[in-house]
Design an enzyme around this catalytic site. Structure first.
Site, short mmCIF file in Angstrom:
data_model
loop_
_atom_site.label_atom_id
_atom_site.label_comp_id
_atom_site.label_asym_id
_atom_site.label_seq_id
_atom_site.Cartn_x
_atom_site.Cartn_y
_atom_site.Cartn_z
N LYS A 141 -31.60 11.85 3.61
CA LYS A 141 -31.12 11.12 2.43
C LYS A 141 -29.61 10.92 2.54
O LYS A 141 -28.84 11.86 2.37
CB LYS A 141 -31.48 11.92 1.17
CG LYS A 141 -31.14 11.23 -0.12
CD LYS A 141 -31.73 12.02 -1.28
CE LYS A 141 -31.41 11.41 -2.62
NZ LYS A 141 -29.99 11.37 -2.92
N ASP B 280 0.84 -1.21 0.00
CA ASP B 280 0.00 0.00 0.00
C ASP B 280 0.87 1.25 0.00
O ASP B 280 0.58 2.23 -0.67
CB ASP B 280 -0.89 0.02 1.25
CG ASP B 280 -2.13 -0.84 1.04
OD1 ASP B 280 -2.19 -1.50 -0.02
OD2 ASP B 280 -3.00 -0.85 1.93
S1 IVH Z 1 -36.25 5.54 -1.49
C1 IVH Z 1 -38.50 5.32 -5.18
N1 IVH Z 1 -35.24 6.43 0.74
O1 IVH Z 1 -31.66 8.29 -3.02
C2 IVH Z 1 -37.73 5.34 -3.95
N2 IVH Z 1 -33.88 6.51 -1.21
O2 IVH Z 1 -32.47 9.44 -5.76
C3 IVH Z 1 -36.29 5.51 -4.14
N3 IVH Z 1 -31.64 7.40 -0.82
O3 IVH Z 1 -30.97 5.69 -5.25
C4 IVH Z 1 -35.50 5.13 -3.00
N4 IVH Z 1 -31.88 7.72 1.35
O4 IVH Z 1 -29.62 5.79 -3.13
C5 IVH Z 1 -35.02 6.22 -0.57
N5 IVH Z 1 -34.50 7.13 2.80
C6 IVH Z 1 -34.27 6.93 1.50
C7 IVH Z 1 -33.05 7.24 0.88
C8 IVH Z 1 -32.89 7.03 -0.49
C9 IVH Z 1 -31.05 7.81 0.30
C10 IVH Z 1 -30.99 7.41 -2.16
C11 IVH Z 1 -30.99 6.07 -2.86
C12 IVH Z 1 -31.66 6.31 -4.19
C13 IVH Z 1 -31.61 7.78 -4.33
C14 IVH Z 1 -32.79 8.29 -5.11
#
Ligand code: IVH
Length: 676
Positions: free
Chosen positions: A119, A34
């Site tokens: 999120k 590394d």
């Molecule tokens: S729900 C249709 N819940 O956000 C529902 N997504 O732009 C889609 N993400 O690809 C997923 N936290 O990587 C959901 N509490 C959460 C989330 C979440 C992060 C991300 C996930 C998804 C992206 C959607």
């Protein structure tokens, strides 16, 4: 070292790193340690920093880990993994809610419960459990098909391999986010730009043994295909996930009403810098599954969910400390050390506070909760302070009255033009008496527009300074290369290269040389003007002997501020010594293309109106090349007013009144023995 040599050296290193990457990521059998890998990576980045023509798509500066391995099998998701539409403000949220209400054909007062979930900015993954056992783990891929990364996902402790609860559905895809904690990222900083890239790179390792070494986490938040799920809403589902043994986000909330969503958003944003993982917004999901089903999808995003994003160039964080940095001209710049926060994909831990006045105006203090902005390539800065978050123990920041580097008094100069004190406080010691100023002066000396020495960048200047290899600019030309060769990270080849580029720059033009001295208020343009006036280094040096600085006032374009600054600069003996020592070791070229005793010697000119077939800039060079000078207004000092087409009447009238000679283009060219 010439460009070809550098290019070859660089490409050889790129070839090597490509090979090492292949063995590490594709074969999972690293062939170097590394440490050696990191060293090679640093060497490549250093070359790119010093030579901006070096580029390769295989450079570690562009590449994050390795491209998805062809070895991962692609598998279709039984239910597509969708994306979310974005909201950026309150109005977007009202529209989101209104569309739902319209779609459901309900009244405006219809109350919708939303599951509000921070999120996490990581990598989504889908886990298939059959008969309570983890059967498969897929990456999102393009949403329809993902990569089979089961073995890598199985190394994550947060992912249960077996669910013991009786009420777990017989077949279900549990979906969530894989991420790295900011605190764990500290150790991976060298390898990846941000925690998200680190998570992505780790998940893509061919050998799960390598994934295992990286502390990955998993938070669950939704499901895809399901058979046997007996839950009616999202919030209950989240609670159930917890009971089944999955981790969920502790900041998840059940909320109704746009105003309440916004309040929650603001609260979470303030907590953002305290969290140990990156979040880039809040996801709102209609809570009731029946409503979700009715609402369905548009394109590849659900109608029942939206992501309320945090601003991509602003974030809230806490000031841990205020550092005072000292610049080349002695200016004291306060810099806030903040709790690291991800702003638009970059982990920010410093923000400038500009100067003393700015600190006072905003009353910025250590411990404050502040909004930080990062726009484009500009250094991040503190936008505002949240006074409500201030504790009783907070005390006003006292700007140092003594230089933190050398202890000299710090001063605020009086600006004659604005008739106010400067906003900037400075170290009062001139130049090389203050260590910090010296280092900055040296950095300026080797900078692009000054000596531009390849391979002698800011970092190396600091290293050489610490090792006492250099103190003054002239030391650069008397380096002990034997000593350098023995230093870590240096070898015969790199020392040879450095020696070569330093020797090459011993031949320098007078204007660059004057600029490199780093006299305050003497930028590149002023240095050019001064070099044209003095022509040779000898003449310039004489200035310090004759002490006749007023001579400088006759130079067109040089004002009192610059003259004073030059005077102060040379009132310091060390600066004079630096100048003399440098003149001994360097070959400083005369400022050419200027005739000392040209045809227009001691004559001043001004042009009004348009001349035929010759631009203003060309006339100016022509005059200067022949020892004349140009001025910008009609005065008694003016000797000739050259009149072209459509001249400014006032200028012609004034010239005549002051008995200034008014000539046309032909008469001017005749003075140069040329004809129009
Ligand atoms: S729900 C249709 N819940 O956000 C529902 N997504 O732009 C889609 N993400 O690809 C997923 N936290 O990587 C959901 N509490 C959460 C989330 C979440 C992060 C991300 C996930 C998804 C992206 C959607």
């Amino acid at each position: 070292m010439n460009e070809k040599k550098v290019q070859k050296l660089y490409l050889d290193k790129i070839k090597l790193i490509k090979k090492y990457n292949f063995y590490y990521f594709e074969k999972s059998k690293p062939i170097i340690s590394d440490d050696l890998y990191d060293k090679l990576k640093k060497e490549i980045l250093k070359l790119e920093l010093n030579y901006n023509f070096l580029k390769s798509e295989d450079s570690p500066s562009l590449r994050v880990g390795y491209k998805p391995s062809k070895n991962f099998k692609k598998i279709a998701h039984r239910t597509p993994m969708l994306s979310l539409s974005n909201a950026f403000n309150e109005e977007d949220l009202y529209n989101f809610q209104k569309k739902i209400i319209n779609y459901l054909s309900e009244k405006d007062t219809y109350k919708i419960d939303f599951s509000a979930e921070p999120k996490i900015d990581g990598i989504s993954a889908s886990l298939t459990y059959k008969n309570s056992k983890l059967e498969k783990g897929l990456s999102r891929g393009d949403g329809k098909e993902g990569e089979d990364i089961t073995l890598n996902l199985a190394t994550i402790n947060d992912i249960p391999k077996k669910i013991l609860s009786k009420d777990f559905p017989e077949d279900i895809e549990i979906r969530g986010e894989v991420f790295i904690k900011n605190s764990d990222f500290e150790n991976l900083k060298e390898k990846f730009a941000n925690p998200r890239n680190a998570a992505s790179g780790s998940l893509r390792q061919k050998n799960p043994e390598y994934t295992k070494k990286i502390p990955l986490n998993f938070i669950a938040y939704t499901f895809g295909y399901e058979k046997g799920l007996k839950i009616g809403n999202q919030f209950d589902f989240l609670k159930q996930l917890d009971k089944w043994g999955f981790k969920t986000n502790p900041l998840n909330k059940l909320i109704s009403g746009v105003k309440n969503l916004v309040n929650n958003y603001n609260e979470v944003e303030k907590k953002r810098s305290d969290l140990d993982f990156d979040i880039d917004g809040i996801v709102y999901k209609v809570n009731d599954f029946k409503l979700q089903k009715r609402l369905g999808f548009v394109a590849n995003a659900p109608r029942w969910a939206i992501a309320h994003k945090f601003s991509s160039n602003k974030a809230i964080s806490k000031i841990i400390d205020i550092d005072i940095q000292i610049g080349r001209t002695g200016a004291l710049t306060p810099v806030a050390k903040i709790k690291p926060i991800n702003i638009g994909g970059v982990l920010v831990s410093n923000a400038t506070l500009h100067n003393e006045d700015e600190i006072n105006r905003k009353d910025v203090r250590i411990g404050d909760i502040v909004t930080v902005e990062r726009a484009g390539d500009v250094i991040p800065h503190i936008l505002s302070v949240d006074l409500n978050k201030r504790t009783n123990s907070s005390t006003k920041f006292i700007f140092p009255k003594n230089c933190p580097s050398c202890g000299s008094k710090t001063i605020k100069e009086f600006n004659k033009i604005t008739k106010k004190n400067d906003a900037v406080r400075r170290c009062s010691s001139e130049g090389y008496n203050c260590d910090k100023i010296s280092i900055e002066k040296l950095k300026h000396f080797v900078s692009k527009e000054a000596f531009n020495i390849d391979g002698l960048g800011k970092k190396i200047i600091e290293e050489f300074w610490k090792l006492k290899l250099i103190k003054f600019p002239q030391d650069i030309f008397k380096l002990d290369y034997n000593k350098i060769e023995k230093l870590e990270g240096w070898g015969r080849l790199s020392v040879e290269n450095l020696k070569y580029s330093i020797n090459q720059k011993k031949n320098i033009s007078l204007d660059r040389f004057i600029f490199a001295l780093g006299v305050r208020h003497i930028g590149l343009e002023n240095a050019k003007i001064i070099s044209k006036h003095f022509i040779s280094i000898q003449n310039f040096k004489n200035l310090t002997k004759k002490n006749n600085y007023d001579e400088l006032l006759n130079i067109d374009g040089i004002g009192e501020t610059q003259v004073n600054s030059i005077k102060i600069f040379f009132s310091n003996e060390t600066n004079i010594k630096v100048l003399n020592e440098l003149a001994k070791v360097l070959e400083i070229k005369d400022s050419n293309n200027t005739k000392v005793n040209g045809l227009l010697k001691d004559k001043s000119f001004l042009v009004t109106g348009k001349l035929k077939g010759i631009s203003r800039a060309e006339v100016k060079s022509l005059i200067e090349e022949n020892s004349g000078n140009t001025v910008s207004s009609v005065s008694k000092k003016l000797n000739y007013l050259i009149v072209g087409e459509k001249p400014t009447k006032k200028k012609v009238e004034n010239a005549k009144a002051l008995k200034v000679k008014v000539i046309n283009q032909n008469e001017f060219l005749k003075m140069l023995n040329k004809t129009g």
